[in-house]
Design a protein around this motif. Structure first.
Motif, PDB file in Angstrom:
ATOM      1  N   LEU A  60       1.071  -0.985  -0.226  1.00  0.00           N
ATOM      2  CA  LEU A  60       0.043  -0.177  -0.160  1.00  0.00           C
ATOM      3  C   LEU A  60       0.859   1.186  -0.146  1.00  0.00           C
ATOM      4  N   LEU A  61       1.831   1.394   0.709  1.00  0.00           N
ATOM      5  CA  LEU A  61       3.079   2.486   0.574  1.00  0.00           C
ATOM      6  C   LEU A  61       3.486   2.590  -0.924  1.00  0.00           C
ATOM      7  N   VAL A  62       3.815   1.340  -1.219  1.00  0.00           N
ATOM      8  CA  VAL A  62       4.162   1.642  -2.911  1.00  0.00           C
ATOM      9  C   VAL A  62       3.269   2.064  -3.557  1.00  0.00           C
ATOM     10  N   SER A  63       2.077   1.884  -3.311  1.00  0.00           N
ATOM     11  CA  SER A  63       0.842   2.207  -4.024  1.00  0.00           C
ATOM     12  C   SER A  63       0.556   3.709  -4.008  1.00  0.00           C
ATOM     13  N   HIS A  64       1.123   4.493  -3.024  1.00  0.00           N
ATOM     14  CA  HIS A  64       0.985   5.958  -2.904  1.00  0.00           C
ATOM     15  C   HIS A  64       2.086   6.516  -3.247  1.00  0.00           C
ATOM     16  N   THR A  65       3.370   5.825  -3.297  1.00  0.00           N
ATOM     17  CA  THR A  65       4.588   6.581  -3.471  1.00  0.00           C
ATOM     18  C   THR A  65       4.919   6.336  -5.274  1.00  0.00           C
ATOM     19  N   TYR A  66       4.559   5.458  -5.718  1.00  0.00           N
ATOM     20  CA  TYR A  66       4.646   5.283  -6.951  1.00  0.00           C
ATOM     21  C   TYR A  66       3.573   5.184  -7.715  1.00  0.00           C
ATOM     22  N   PRO A  67       2.661   6.043  -7.776  1.00  0.00           N
ATOM     23  CA  PRO A  67       1.034   5.893  -8.355  1.00  0.00           C
ATOM     24  C   PRO A  67       0.977   5.618  -9.901  1.00  0.00           C
ATOM     25  N   HIS A  68       2.165   6.081 -10.351  1.00  0.00           N
ATOM     26  CA  HIS A  68       2.032   5.974 -12.024  1.00  0.00           C
ATOM     27  C   HIS A  68       2.999   4.805 -12.624  1.00  0.00           C
ATOM     28  N   ALA A  69       3.491   3.867 -11.824  1.00  0.00           N
ATOM     29  CA  ALA A  69       4.213   3.062 -12.296  1.00  0.00           C
ATOM     30  C   ALA A  69       3.458   1.816 -12.846  1.00  0.00           C
ATOM     31  N   ASP A  70       4.073   1.498 -14.404  1.00  0.00           N
ATOM     32  CA  ASP A  70       3.350   0.305 -14.790  1.00  0.00           C
ATOM     33  C   ASP A  70       3.368  -0.968 -13.996  1.00  0.00           C
TER      34      ASP A  70
END
Length: 337
Positions: A60-70
């Motif tokens: 979830l942290l990664v979802s917030h911090t790299y929101p535009h990653a493929d």
């Protein structure tokens, strides 16, 4: 008579000082589940450690911090943040010598995928390395490996300081915290995610680095004030800016937390102003730099949002604490958060 020990403290209102907007990644559920299954296959933790690890919802942290990653890049970022939490959990219980040995496993696997270490930690790092180096450019790869070395050195130093019960002065702590927080490694994933490979002169520019260091400290100071209660209960509060401020300025706990709020606001102003003063490296590079700086903003805001969306720092009352900002101090060695 001495003042009674505080039973609670008030968190600073960091959200009011943050004009940045949050976002989430559309691949969070599927790619995050794959990464969680990947890390769980290695069986690093006891049941209690595993429960603590899962409560953090690293994906979830990664979802917030790299929101535009493929999808593929997002999965790799999840793997790396999970890997960092594994190293953090392992080294938190180690002395300086053992933390340095753990760090050497990390470095050896990152530098040489053909080394003979077949330990679970080494194998996990090599799997991440294969995913990362498949797409990362040569310049960002060199910077990333340099930051890996600096990170491990400072994690080992943190363990040595903890072993001695030593708390650094604010300036020394800031330099250490920028590295042992691993936030520079997390920033090092931006170019991988964005498909860019910035020239080194961008990172040599003082205005760009003003924004960079402000963003780094914004994440570190917010993380420290949010994690303080958990860390002091575990006896690990020496590597925390709240403890450093109390020692440096003879603050009580609330004064230190209030100072974090004041300084966070100053850092945010510094970050926002530096964005407006960036020099030009030419249209193509300028566009890439703008994307990189925006990515730093997502990490700043994403860290705030995530901290109140899981049980990691504030337990099951995280929604309530976000509203009231009142945190009840945990007793030492408390199991419940």
């Amino acid at each position: 008579m001495p003042s009674p020990e505080p039973r609670h403290f008030l968190l600073p209102d960091l959200f009011s000082s943050c004009p940045l907007k949050g976002a989430t990644n559309a691949h969070y559920r599927q790619a995050g589940a794959e990464s969680a299954a990947w890390i769980n296959n290695y069986n690093f933790f006891t049941d209690s450690k595993r429960a603590s690890f899962v409560q953090g919802y690293n994906e979830l942290l990664v979802s917030h911090t790299y929101p535009h990653a493929d999808y593929d890049q997002f999965r790799t970022c999840c793997d790396f943040v999970n890997l960092l939490f594994v190293i953090d959990e392992i080294s938190d219980d180690q002395n300086g010598h053992d933390a340095r040995a753990t760090g050497q496993i990390f470095l050896d696997a990152m530098r040489d995928p053909d080394n003979q270490d077949r330990s679970p930690l080494s194998r996990m790092i090599k799997e991440f390395r294969q995913r990362y180096f498949r797409l990362a450019g040569p310049r960002t790869s060199r910077r990333f490996l340099k930051h890996c070395k600096d990170y491990i050195e400072c994690v080992a130093k943190e363990a040595e300081l903890r072993e001695r019960g030593q708390v650094l002065d604010l300036e020394s702590f800031t330099l250490l915290r920028r590295e042992n927080s691993a936030i520079r490694l997390c920033f090092g994933l931006f170019e991988y995610v964005l498909g860019i490979d910035l020239p080194q002169e961008v990172f040599d520019d003082p205005v760009f680095m003003e924004a960079y260091w402000a963003a780094t400290d914004l994440v570190c100071w917010a993380n420290d004030v949010y994690s303080y209660n958990m860390e002091q209960a575990k006896g690990h509060s020496g590597n925390n800016v709240v403890t450093v401020l109390m020692k440096a300025y003879n603050f009580d706990l609330q004064q230190a937390c209030d100072y974090v709020g004041i300084y966070f606001k100053k850092l945010m102003v510094r970050f926002m102003l530096a964005k407006t003063r960036l020099p030009s490296w030419g249209p193509a590079v300028d566009a890439e730099v703008a994307r990189y700086v925006d990515a730093m903003g997502h990490w700043i805001r994403g860290n705030l949002d995530w901290s109140f969306e899981t049980n990691r720092y504030f337990g099951p009352r995280h929604d309530e604490i976000k509203l009231t900002r009142i945190v009840n101090l945990l007793p030492p060695d408390a199991d419940s958060r």
